[in-house]
Design a protein around this motif. Structure first.
Motif, short mmCIF file in Angstrom:
data_model
loop_
_atom_site.label_atom_id
_atom_site.label_comp_id
_atom_site.label_asym_id
_atom_site.label_seq_id
_atom_site.Cartn_x
_atom_site.Cartn_y
_atom_site.Cartn_z
N LEU A 1 43.97 30.26 49.99
CA LEU A 1 44.28 31.60 50.48
C LEU A 1 45.73 31.96 50.20
O LEU A 1 46.03 33.04 49.70
N ARG A 2 46.62 31.03 50.48
CA ARG A 2 48.05 31.30 50.25
C ARG A 2 48.33 31.45 48.75
O ARG A 2 49.12 32.30 48.34
N LEU A 3 47.66 30.64 47.94
CA LEU A 3 47.85 30.73 46.49
C LEU A 3 47.30 32.04 45.93
O LEU A 3 47.90 32.64 45.03
N ARG A 4 46.17 32.48 46.45
CA ARG A 4 45.59 33.74 45.97
C ARG A 4 46.49 34.92 46.32
O ARG A 4 46.64 35.86 45.53
N LEU A 5 47.06 34.89 47.50
CA LEU A 5 48.00 35.95 47.88
C LEU A 5 49.22 35.93 46.97
O LEU A 5 49.72 36.99 46.55
N ALA B 1 49.24 34.87 43.91
CA ALA B 1 48.80 35.35 42.60
C ALA B 1 48.82 36.88 42.56
O ALA B 1 49.19 37.48 41.54
N ASN B 2 48.43 37.50 43.65
CA ASN B 2 48.48 38.97 43.71
C ASN B 2 49.91 39.48 43.60
O ASN B 2 50.17 40.50 42.95
N ILE B 3 50.84 38.77 44.22
CA ILE B 3 52.25 39.16 44.13
C ILE B 3 52.72 39.07 42.69
O ILE B 3 53.39 39.97 42.18
N GLY C 1 54.54 42.12 37.64
CA GLY C 1 54.66 42.07 36.19
C GLY C 1 54.29 40.76 35.53
O GLY C 1 54.38 40.64 34.31
N GLY C 2 53.89 39.74 36.31
CA GLY C 2 53.54 38.45 35.72
C GLY C 2 52.08 38.37 35.34
O GLY C 2 51.29 39.27 35.63
N MET C 3 51.71 37.27 34.67
CA MET C 3 50.33 37.04 34.27
C MET C 3 49.83 35.75 34.90
O MET C 3 50.59 34.79 35.05
N GLU D 1 56.77 33.33 47.00
CA GLU D 1 56.94 34.13 48.22
C GLU D 1 58.39 34.51 48.45
O GLU D 1 58.71 35.67 48.76
N LEU D 2 59.29 33.53 48.30
CA LEU D 2 60.71 33.82 48.54
C LEU D 2 61.32 34.66 47.44
O LEU D 2 62.20 35.49 47.70
#
Length: 279
Positions: free
Chosen positions: A192-196, A198-200, A205-207, A252-253
């Protein structure tokens, strides 16, 4: 010429009385005076004949109701007759067609009158929610770079140029990493944390790359399970250019600080593979 069907059902006699009560005059033939307005909501013989001639505009009774309603809203102001709109027309001559389109915007919202709640909802329902965008975001970004625009300074582009692999449990078997003994419940929590994150990355602008063996990966992001670091590094040691292995906290940071933080100094340190340091 006929009764009214909408927005209110009224007989022809009731419509005539309504017009008289608001200062209008009634004629029973369209040629009685030069500026006679023909009002109809049904294609009876008389209306069909007039329409076929193409000589006169035929207006829905809704125009009468709109005029009276707007007059009430504009109480105390100069009394003006509303201009015709496409929705008011039962039949319009070619000349009128060119004029009435200027009285509404492209979504048929009137420029001259206050629309009610229900009509506004109908207008909104017909506004397209999606548009075909033919602009390639990556091409656009490259063009801005060529014009010396510093996209990296903008929060929405901080991951521009980064291709990131997320250590999701759903991808570990495909990448040869195994589950690492994680239960399904723990895996879902880590994911869940990784998917969030990934959305960021995508938003900024990242892939996101789902194949750990793919070339061009710049970062591998590990979730809360730090024991995954060793397994991931073993899978990456064959590369000439080694991705940086970081924790999800780095994403995140970086987003919180609106700048790309130093991966090696603040998170997992230098990526070392069998004594070979990442350059």
């Amino acid at each position: 010429m006929t009764e009214s069907l909408k927005p209110k059902k009224k007989t022809k006699a009731q419509l005539e009385q309504m017009v008289k009560a608001n200062g209008g005059r009634i004629f029973q033939t369209h040629a009685a005076t030069p500026n006679t307005m023909c009002v109809a909501d049904k294609r009876v013989v008389k209306v069909a004949s007039l329409q076929k001639s193409g000589m006169k505009d035929i207006i829905h009774p809704s125009w009468l109701f709109d005029c009276i309603r707007q007059n009430g809203i504009d109480a105390g102001k100069a009394k003006l007759i509303l201009p015709f709109e496409p929705g008011h027309m039962f039949f319009a001559t070619e000349e009128t067609k060119h004029e009435i389109v200027r009285n509404v915007d492209r979504y048929a919202d009137s420029y001259a009158r206050d629309v009610g709640v229900q009509e506004l909802l109908r207008i909104i329902d017909h506004i397209p929610t999606k548009r075909d965008c033919k602009v390639d975001a990556h091409v656009f970004r490259e063009q801005l770079h060529q014009d010396s625009q510093e996209l990296g300074e903008l929060p929405g582009w901080i991951f521009s140029g980064s291709t990131i692999y997320m250590d999701l449990s759903s991808l570990t078997e495909r990448s040869g990493l195994g589950s690492g003994g994680r239960s399904q419940e723990k895996a879902e929590s880590f994911d869940l944390r990784l998917r969030l994150a990934a959305n960021i990355v995508r938003f900024a602008g990242g892939m996101i790359e789902e194949n750990l063996q793919a070339r061009g990966i710049t970062h591998v992001v590990i979730g809360d399970d730090s024991s995954r670091v060793k397994r991931v590094r073993e899978q990456l040691e064959w590369r000439q250019v080694l991705p940086r292995v970081v924790t999800v906290e780095w994403v995140e940071l970086s987003w919180a600080e609106k700048t790309l933080l130093d991966e090696e100094r603040e998170f997992l340190g230098p990526s070392t593979f069998r004594g070979r340091n990442r350059s």
